[in-house]
Motif scaffolding. Structure first.
Motif, PDB file in Angstrom:
ATOM      1  N   GLN A 250       4.086  15.275   3.971  1.00 38.10           N
ATOM      2  CA  GLN A 250       3.664  13.954   4.730  1.00 38.10           C
ATOM      3  C   GLN A 250       3.704  12.733   3.734  1.00 38.10           C
ATOM      4  O   GLN A 250       3.225  12.793   2.786  1.00 38.10           O
ATOM      5  CB  GLN A 250       2.348  14.027   5.566  1.00 38.10           C
ATOM      6  N   VAL A 251       4.123  11.656   4.594  1.00 38.23           N
ATOM      7  CA  VAL A 251       4.356  10.498   3.785  1.00 38.23           C
ATOM      8  C   VAL A 251       3.555   9.528   4.462  1.00 38.23           C
ATOM      9  O   VAL A 251       3.855   9.330   5.725  1.00 38.23           O
ATOM     10  CB  VAL A 251       5.831  10.253   3.546  1.00 38.23           C
TER      11      VAL A 251
ATOM     12  N   ASN B 245       2.457   6.704  -0.129  1.00 36.37           N
ATOM     13  CA  ASN B 245       1.735   7.564  -0.627  1.00 36.37           C
ATOM     14  C   ASN B 245       2.107   9.051  -0.180  1.00 36.37           C
ATOM     15  O   ASN B 245       2.061   9.106   0.983  1.00 36.37           O
ATOM     16  CB  ASN B 245       0.359   7.383  -0.730  1.00 36.37           C
ATOM     17  N   SER B 246       2.037   9.773  -1.188  1.00 41.24           N
ATOM     18  CA  SER B 246       1.828  11.315  -0.684  1.00 41.24           C
ATOM     19  C   SER B 246       1.040  12.130  -1.414  1.00 41.24           C
ATOM     20  O   SER B 246       0.723  11.798  -2.602  1.00 41.24           O
ATOM     21  CB  SER B 246       3.346  11.895  -0.966  1.00 41.24           C
ATOM     22  N   SER B 247       0.287  13.094  -1.046  1.00 43.21           N
ATOM     23  CA  SER B 247      -0.337  14.130  -1.715  1.00 43.21           C
ATOM     24  C   SER B 247       0.297  15.005  -2.481  1.00 43.21           C
ATOM     25  O   SER B 247      -0.267  15.739  -3.436  1.00 43.21           O
ATOM     26  CB  SER B 247      -1.432  14.859  -0.747  1.00 43.21           C
TER      27      SER B 247
ATOM     28  N   LYS C 241       4.165  10.295  -6.813  1.00 42.74           N
ATOM     29  CA  LYS C 241       3.507  10.416  -5.771  1.00 42.74           C
ATOM     30  C   LYS C 241       3.302   9.311  -4.830  1.00 42.74           C
ATOM     31  O   LYS C 241       2.573   9.244  -3.687  1.00 42.74           O
ATOM     32  CB  LYS C 241       1.890  11.080  -5.968  1.00 42.74           C
ATOM     33  N   ASN C 242       3.737   8.022  -5.208  1.00 45.73           N
ATOM     34  CA  ASN C 242       3.712   6.959  -4.552  1.00 45.73           C
ATOM     35  C   ASN C 242       4.895   6.022  -4.893  1.00 45.73           C
ATOM     36  O   ASN C 242       5.591   6.051  -5.960  1.00 45.73           O
ATOM     37  CB  ASN C 242       2.520   6.289  -4.804  1.00 45.73           C
ATOM     38  N   SER C 243       5.086   4.968  -4.035  1.00 47.98           N
ATOM     39  CA  SER C 243       6.255   3.916  -4.012  1.00 47.98           C
ATOM     40  C   SER C 243       5.877   2.658  -3.572  1.00 47.98           C
ATOM     41  O   SER C 243       5.030   2.859  -2.815  1.00 47.98           O
ATOM     42  CB  SER C 243       7.500   4.498  -3.580  1.00 47.98           C
TER      43      SER C 243
ATOM     44  N   CYS D  33       9.767   4.001   4.218  1.00 48.78           N
ATOM     45  CA  CYS D  33       9.968   4.615   2.944  1.00 48.78           C
ATOM     46  C   CYS D  33      10.290   6.229   3.527  1.00 48.78           C
ATOM     47  O   CYS D  33       9.892   6.513   4.455  1.00 48.78           O
ATOM     48  CB  CYS D  33       8.750   4.839   1.918  1.00 48.78           C
ATOM     49  N   ALA D  34      11.070   7.076   2.756  1.00 46.63           N
ATOM     50  CA  ALA D  34      11.257   8.138   3.365  1.00 46.63           C
ATOM     51  C   ALA D  34      11.675   9.386   2.028  1.00 46.63           C
ATOM     52  O   ALA D  34      12.254   8.640   0.985  1.00 46.63           O
ATOM     53  CB  ALA D  34      12.529   8.470   4.158  1.00 46.63           C
ATOM     54  N   ASP D  35      11.117  10.299   2.065  1.00 45.33           N
ATOM     55  CA  ASP D  35      11.399  11.268   1.035  1.00 45.33           C
ATOM     56  C   ASP D  35      12.299  12.212   1.323  1.00 45.33           C
ATOM     57  O   ASP D  35      12.402  12.645   2.343  1.00 45.33           O
ATOM     58  CB  ASP D  35       9.904  11.935   0.843  1.00 45.33           C
TER      59      ASP D  35
END
Lengths: 109, 114
Positions: A3-4, A24-26, A70-72, A89-91
């Motif tokens: 999850q982003v 952010n992502s965990s 873990k973040n951008s 944003c997209a991972d």
């Protein structure tokens, strides 16, 4: 699954003010891509960040990738009315993109 | 070069009808993605293909949705029967390879189910 989280959901600024959106992502992000979608339009690729701590600039736009991946963030200096739109944003992991919810930017001229 | 081409741009139909959305990816791109965008759920990946083969359809909402890619230059997303909750903008995107490549989106199909 991955999850982003993206914040804020909405941002309204006066023309000339700065703007920042955070992603952010965990869990550790693979590669981060940033897209812009104009009202009524389709997402358009802006940039990709791959390396930990990476910083890239495109004119008034500055993109950063966190040291821990873990973040951008995307920062726009001195916004203009042409910056209006939703920024995503997209991972990029496991061959597909997982998009954040996007930050919708509106600008008062 | 032509970008990703989607048709129709707009579709309005009554619930229960079959809906077919079409996509022509950029020539030479071997990945094709179908997304759905709504205010509530954002941009969701429905299914993607690599070299015309479906790789991951875990995002397809239910059996009413199906997608095909009979050749490298054409894909369809079909909804049968359609329901009002299917109303959304559906995007098709393509990319040259997976990993480190941007996705190029079409203009989308705005679907309204009455």
């Amino acid at each position: 699954g991955q999850q982003v989280m993206q914040i804020p959901q909405y941002q309204h600024v006066q023309e000339g003010e700065d703007f920042t959106t955070y992603c952010n992502s965990s869990t550790t992000l693979s590669n981060i891509q940033w897209y812009k979608q104009r009202p009524g339009g389709h997402p358009v690729f802006l940039i990709q960040l791959v390396k930990s701590g990476e910083v890239k600039k495109q004119k008034r736009l500055t993109f950063q990738f966190g040291e821990a991946k873990k973040n951008s963030s995307l920062h726009i200096t001195a916004t203009q009315t042409t910056d209006v739109g939703t920024y995503f944003c997209a991972d990029q992991g496991a061959q597909k993109l997982v998009f954040g919810q996007g930050t919708r930017l509106t600008i008062n001229p | 070069d032509a970008g990703v081409i989607q048709s129709p741009r707009h579709e309005v139909t009554e619930m229960g009808q079959e809906v077919t959305l079409r996509c022509k990816p950029i020539s030479g791109h071997d990945y094709l993605f179908w997304y759905r965008q709504t205010m509530m759920r954002g941009l969701e990946l429905l299914i993607y293909f690599n070299n015309n083969v479906p790789i991951d359809d875990s995002g397809m909402p239910e059996d009413r949705f199906s997608a095909k890619m009979p050749n490298a230059s054409f894909s369809t997303l079909k909804i049968q029967p359609s329901e009002p909750r299917d109303s959304a903008v559906y995007f098709c995107a393509s990319s040259r390879t997976s990993g480190n490549q941007p996705q190029h989106f079409g203009d989308g199909t705005r679907l309204s189910i009455l």
